[in-house]
Design a protein around this motif. Structure first.
Motif, mmCIF file in Angstrom:
data_model
loop_
_atom_site.group_PDB
_atom_site.id
_atom_site.type_symbol
_atom_site.label_atom_id
_atom_site.label_comp_id
_atom_site.label_asym_id
_atom_site.label_seq_id
_atom_site.Cartn_x
_atom_site.Cartn_y
_atom_site.Cartn_z
ATOM 1 N N HIS A 1 -7.096 1.005 6.555
ATOM 2 C CA HIS A 1 -8.121 1.114 5.519
ATOM 3 C C HIS A 1 -9.509 1.510 6.027
ATOM 4 C CE1 HIS A 1 -5.649 -1.589 2.548
ATOM 5 N NE2 HIS A 1 -5.082 -0.432 2.806
ATOM 6 N N PRO A 2 -9.937 1.057 7.209
ATOM 7 C CA PRO A 2 -11.303 1.410 7.633
ATOM 8 C C PRO A 2 -11.477 2.856 8.083
ATOM 9 C CG PRO A 2 -10.509 -0.608 8.713
ATOM 10 C CD PRO A 2 -9.326 0.065 8.102
ATOM 11 N N THR A 3 -10.402 3.624 8.193
ATOM 12 C CA THR A 3 -10.485 4.951 8.803
ATOM 13 C C THR A 3 -10.969 6.026 7.831
ATOM 14 O OG1 THR A 3 -8.185 5.492 8.255
ATOM 15 C CG2 THR A 3 -8.572 4.370 10.350
ATOM 16 N N SER A 4 -11.584 7.043 8.381
ATOM 17 C CA SER A 4 -11.955 8.220 7.594
ATOM 18 C C SER A 4 -10.710 8.889 7.015
ATOM 19 C CB SER A 4 -12.724 9.208 8.465
ATOM 20 O OG SER A 4 -12.960 10.411 7.785
ATOM 21 N N SER B 1 -7.216 8.816 0.113
ATOM 22 C CA SER B 1 -7.333 8.189 -1.209
ATOM 23 C C SER B 1 -8.046 9.110 -2.182
ATOM 24 C CB SER B 1 -8.097 6.861 -1.085
ATOM 25 O OG SER B 1 -7.458 5.992 -0.196
ATOM 26 N N SER B 2 -9.131 9.706 -1.724
ATOM 27 C CA SER B 2 -9.925 10.570 -2.586
ATOM 28 C C SER B 2 -9.151 11.813 -3.009
ATOM 29 C CB SER B 2 -11.213 10.964 -1.863
ATOM 30 O OG SER B 2 -11.947 11.898 -2.621
ATOM 31 N N ASP C 1 -5.264 -3.478 6.314
ATOM 32 C CA ASP C 1 -6.708 -3.630 6.129
ATOM 33 C C ASP C 1 -7.456 -3.550 7.448
ATOM 34 O OD1 ASP C 1 -5.331 -6.042 6.723
ATOM 35 O OD2 ASP C 1 -7.115 -7.194 6.208
ATOM 36 N N ASP D 1 0.856 -1.183 0.000
ATOM 37 C CA ASP D 1 0.000 0.000 0.000
ATOM 38 C C ASP D 1 0.898 1.241 0.000
ATOM 39 O OD1 ASP D 1 -1.674 2.189 0.674
ATOM 40 O OD2 ASP D 1 -3.123 0.808 1.554
ATOM 41 N N TYR E 1 -8.046 7.429 5.859
ATOM 42 C CA TYR E 1 -7.627 6.730 4.642
ATOM 43 C C TYR E 1 -8.564 7.047 3.482
ATOM 44 C CZ TYR E 1 -5.916 2.952 1.659
ATOM 45 O OH TYR E 1 -5.388 2.238 0.610
ATOM 46 N N LYS E 2 -9.850 7.086 3.755
ATOM 47 C CA LYS E 2 -10.815 7.365 2.685
ATOM 48 C C LYS E 2 -10.597 8.764 2.122
ATOM 49 C CE LYS E 2 -14.369 4.186 4.455
ATOM 50 N NZ LYS E 2 -13.511 3.553 5.469
ATOM 51 N N ASN E 3 -10.380 9.750 2.987
ATOM 52 C CA ASN E 3 -10.112 11.108 2.513
ATOM 53 C C ASN E 3 -8.787 11.183 1.775
ATOM 54 O OD1 ASN E 3 -12.127 13.301 3.398
ATOM 55 N ND2 ASN E 3 -11.958 12.066 5.257
ATOM 56 N N ASN F 1 -16.957 19.243 4.361
ATOM 57 C CA ASN F 1 -16.265 18.329 3.461
ATOM 58 C C ASN F 1 -14.868 18.863 3.115
ATOM 59 O OD1 ASN F 1 -15.649 17.718 0.370
ATOM 60 N ND2 ASN F 1 -16.754 15.976 1.240
#
Length: 918
Positions: A514-517, A523-524, A510, A373, A519-521, A640
């Motif tokens: 990966h489950p964290t906010s 990546s985006s 994983d 990763d 990580y999602k932000n 956001n």
């Protein structure tokens, strides 16, 4: 006289505006280094010198010595680690390396993790053992309170004995236990007793070399760390012996969840006595209280790891004017803080990434079921950027593919991904020292990609090495240019009622990443074209802001915006620091205000403080989706994260929308962009760069060529046309000064290609084994493994040279030599002159300067994989895997045997064409 002086001044001024285009200086660290396995430390001066000379000629900048287990049959040559003779070999290595312009790092121990024969049981990695007893009212406890685990006999020591009444009241009974384990205490009511023993993991150093065997140290104990280095003090004295850096491998200490002083350290740091909460802490219940207790425990362990290991380690190296290098991943602490405590934070890649690059070989049978990763790599680079550390290293290509099947073309996209993550000091994993009398394939390490002279691909390794050196010369220049910093909410990971310690390892992202906010932000935002570094709670406490920019340290990276993803648990001090930075002038975008505080101590008081901080902020609507609070000299925006950046008019790099990866570096006179096309399509279009510089140079890291690009102004940005095929990379240098260089010649075909495929080709074999196949004449170019009538072609690993002649009646301006299939790399020689190496995708080379009108001769020197020769050896039952300890395993850690492998295609296949260019 006056006119002459004025004329000279004007002439010098004009010269100053136009500079000669050139690459940054290529330092020793810019070249790739390699981990150098000393098997059994069975080394001698002659072979050390010979090996280092080979490495230098191949383009290595240095070696990192790690002694490990040895090869069988060579025991008489083994040298004990740190013995006088071992130090003599080290001194010889340093001397020879210096003469060759190379550097030397060494591991502080053999194998891994850190430990050895000087580690006493008292200093060894510790583990808590809990035993439960029932004490009846007004009765003596019949059992003795002694450790029951047979492996802990004579090792584990009673740390605490806590009794609980039915009402749940804890009583410390530790001082009521005698040395033989008898409890002298009578209770008026029934009690449940919890005995906590300070035990040991009994983990020894893995893959240890002779003289390096022993227990793994207690990373949470300052005394254990200091004691460990005493053996180095004896061997090294107050000198580094010319070693530039001391390295520590990844944590990998299994089950180490305690240290004898933990209770005392916990109370000192967290404000309460954990012994009063032994029953809930060690229960299997899942609730908020236990999660908070565990969070405090994990924070304490993190503090101890940082202060008692990391800081002590770095101080020891600095006393010898050397660098500290550490792999923090896998540690039970905040990785950002742990990486930041060392001079060179080092991360690692493990396994093979998927890239849709056209033609990239990726056989599922030859790769591990683990995808690296790239965001994991950024913990190390972010720490380096925050504190202004110039180097970020990476243990690279660990288990990239199955043994003997890794080509240099497979290495390129993987190392490009490493570069895009902020790494600029690559270490190969790795190279095994080999005595000259060791039979082929020589000594090999079980988990390495084989960067060894015995590798049949070695003659063309210079192509990969030179590519990395050029890239790293740029990636070490100037300072990082990531405009955003994003807060890493580690307390959300630590706030978990299950388990004990929380090692943040490469292999379990994983679960904890990966489950964290966060990580999602992350990546985006990165996919949109934003560049980000990570910051920790500690870093925010050290940061300062001014004029809309904030930095963690005066030497560290300057960030335009701090992003705070949705956070479940944030310390009051962290929220206070965020508000302080806003007052000083920082711009902060928070996805939402933090939900709660972490930890168990004075939770309600801390929670009230957090709420009060939020209520002290006066927000007004910025638009329908965002709220903004002006505080002091800065702004805090709520909503956001992406929309907050839009509100601040901070624009992403549009080239990310094309699937291109990039990283930027700022210099005193401009900016570098390192751009990679690891997509499955070619790019030929104008791309916009969020910069204002007037001039752009294109630096090609494959061949070192420098040219200029035409620049179009795009408002506050600029546009340049890029031609970037699938798998290619490029460096752009942006500057206010014009550089002397020819304009880039874009590729545009001129008429039909010259097809060399069906020429008459001759093929002869020059080096390799087990024996050279007979020369071959063919009417159409084909892989030599197609010629099954000669059995030698099926088992051969080495070098073959294809030769043909052809005529050019009317010479074009330039030509591209293009291969459909190349197994695995080639050196191209045209009319007696070397035209270059072809080792990465796409398999092509510009060769116009070497062609002439009339008759031309082309030679294609091809090197194939080691695989076919290894297959042949295993089919014949030849013994070559003969090592102590783990011996030699395959990619799935099973016994290695290549006998059932298919013969790997070798040589040139498909079409070979010359494309004339306009």
């Amino acid at each position: 006289m006056k006119k002459s002086v004025i004329g000279c001044c004007i002439f010098l001024f004009v010269l100053n505006l136009t500079v000669r285009a050139q690459w940054p200086a290529q330092t020793q660290e810019a070249k790739p280094w390699t981990r150098w396995w000393w098997m059994g430390s069975a080394v001698d001066e002659k072979d050390l010198s010979s090996s280092l000379t080979q490495y230098s000629k191949a383009g290595f900048g240095g070696v990192e010595i790690v002694p490990i287990y040895g090869a069988k049959g060579y025991e008489s040559r083994y040298i004990d680690y740190l013995s006088p003779r071992w130090m003599k070999m080290l001194d010889h290595t340093v001397k020879e390396s210096k003469a060759l312009g190379m550097g030397v790092y060494i591991s502080v121990g053999t194998g891994w993790p850190i430990g050895g024969p000087n580690v006493t049981m008292a200093d060894a990695a510790s583990k808590v053992f809990v035993q439960q007893y029932s004490l009846n009212a007004r009765s003596n406890l019949a059992e003795k309170i002694i450790i029951q685990d047979p492996k802990q006999k004579d090792i584990a020591v009673l740390g605490s004995l806590i009794g609980y009444t039915k009402g749940g009241q804890p009583i410390d009974l530790t001082d009521k236990v005698t040395s033989d384990g008898s409890l002298h205490f009578n209770s008026a009511e029934d009690m449940t007793l919890y005995a906590l023993f300070n035990g040991k993991t009994r983990q020894a150093v893995k893959r240890a070399a002779p003289g390096g065997e022993g227990w793994t140290i207690d990373h949470f104990s300052r005394k254990a760390t200091a004691n460990y280095f005493k053996v180095f003090d004896k061997a090294f004295g107050n000198s580094s012996h010319g070693v530039k850096g001391f390295f520590n491998d990844s944590y990998e200490v299994y089950g180490a969840n305690w240290t004898p002083e933990l209770f005392n350290e916990f109370e000192k740091r967290r404000g309460y006595d954990l012994r009063q909460y032994v029953e809930p802490f060690f229960s299997n219940r899942i609730n908020d209280t236990i999660a908070r207790l565990k969070s405090d425990y994990r924070q304490t362990v993190a503090d101890l790891m940082l202060e008692n290991f990391s800081t002590v380690f770095t101080n020891w190296t600095h006393q010898r004017a050397a660098r500290s290098i550490n792999q923090a991943h896998g540690s039970p602490g905040n990785l950002l803080d742990l990486y930041g405590a060392f001079d060179v934070p080092e991360t690692e890649t493990f396994g093979s990434s998927y890239f849709p690059v056209r033609g990239l070989r990726r056989d599922s049978a030859d790769i591990r079921n683990v995808d690296p990763d790239p965001f994991m790599l950024k913990f190390a680079s972010s720490a380096a950027h925050a504190y202004g550390k110039p180097l970020v290293s990476c243990e690279t290509f660990t288990w990239l593919t199955e043994h003997f099947k890794t080509s240099w073309s497979q290495c390129k996209p993987e190392v490009d991904q490493v570069f895009l993550s902020g790494v600029n000091h690559v270490f190969y994993h790795g190279t095994t020292y080999n005595p000259q009398d060791a039979k082929w394939p020589g000594w090999l390490f079980y988990a390495s990609t084989n960067f060894v002279p015995n590798n049949s691909l070695w003659p063309h390794l210079r192509g990969l090495n030179d590519y990395i050196a050029r890239c790293q010369s740029v990636l070490q220049a100037g300072v990082p240019d990531n405009e955003l910093a994003i807060y890493w909410p580690v307390f959300d990971v630590w706030n978990d009622a299950s388990g004990m310690d929380k090692p943040l390892s490469v292999h379990h992202v994983d679960k904890w990443l990966h489950p964290t906010s966060f990580y999602k932000n992350l990546s985006s935002l990165q996919s949109m074209g934003y560049s980000l570094d990570f910051v920790s709670d500690k870093m925010l406490g050290q940061a300062n802001a001014a004029n809309g920019i904030f930095s963690v340290s005066t030497a560290g990276a300057a960030h335009k915006v701090l992003l705070v993803p949705a956070t479940g648990k944030m310390p009051v001090s962290t929220f206070e620091n965020i508000i302080r930075l806003v007052k000083e002038g920082a711009r902060v975008v928070m996805e939402k205000l933090p939900d709660d505080v972490p930890g168990f101590y004075e939770t309600e008081k801390q929670r009230a403080s957090l709420i009060a901080l939020g209520q002290s902020l006066s927000f007004s609507a910025a638009n329908q989706e965002l709220q903004v609070a002006s505080i002091g000299k800065g702004q805090l925006i709520l909503g956001n994260l992406q929309k907050g950046l839009n509100y601040l008019k901070l624009l992403p790099e549009p080239l990310a929308a094309e699937g291109l990866g990039f990283i930027r570096r700022k210099t005193s006179d401009g900016k570098f962009y390192f751009i990679v096309n690891n997509t499955g399509r070619d790019i030929d279009q104008s791309v916009v760069l969020q910069s204002r510089e007037k001039f752009v140079q294109l630096l090609d890291p494959l061949n070192g060529a420098i040219s200029r690009l035409a620049v179009t102004q795009k408002g506050a940005a600029i546009g340049v046309r890029l031609q970037l095929k699938s798998g290619q990379s490029v460096i752009l240098k942006l500057s206010e000064k014009e550089a002397k260089a020819p304009f880039y010649q874009y590729e545009s075909a001129l008429g039909d290609a010259i097809d060399l495929t069906r020429n008459q080709w001759s093929l002869r074999f020059t080096q390799g084994g087990p024996q050279l196949p007979s020369p071959i004449t063919m009417t159409s170019i084909r892989p030599w493994t197609d010629f099954t009538q000669d059995a030698a072609t099926q088992s051969f690993s080495g070098t073959g040279i294809y030769t043909t002649t052809f005529s050019i009646t009317s010479k074009a301006r330039d030509y591209i030599l293009r291969f459909d299939q190349l197994h695995e790399s080639a050196r191209v020689i045209i009319n007696g002159k070397e035209a270059g190496l072809v080792w990465s995708l796409p398999y092509e080379l510009r060769v116009g300067n070497y062609l002439k009108q009339g008759l031309n001769t082309i030679q294609i020197e091809v090197c194939n994989l080691m695989a076919n020769r290894i297959k042949d050896m295993d089919e014949k039952g030849e013994v070559w895997r003969n090592y102590h300890e783990i011996n030699f395993v395959n990619i799935n850690y099973k016994d290695f045997n290549a006998a059932a492998w298919k013969v790997q295609p070798s040589g040139v296949g498909g079409r070979v064409i010359l494309v004339p260019l306009k």
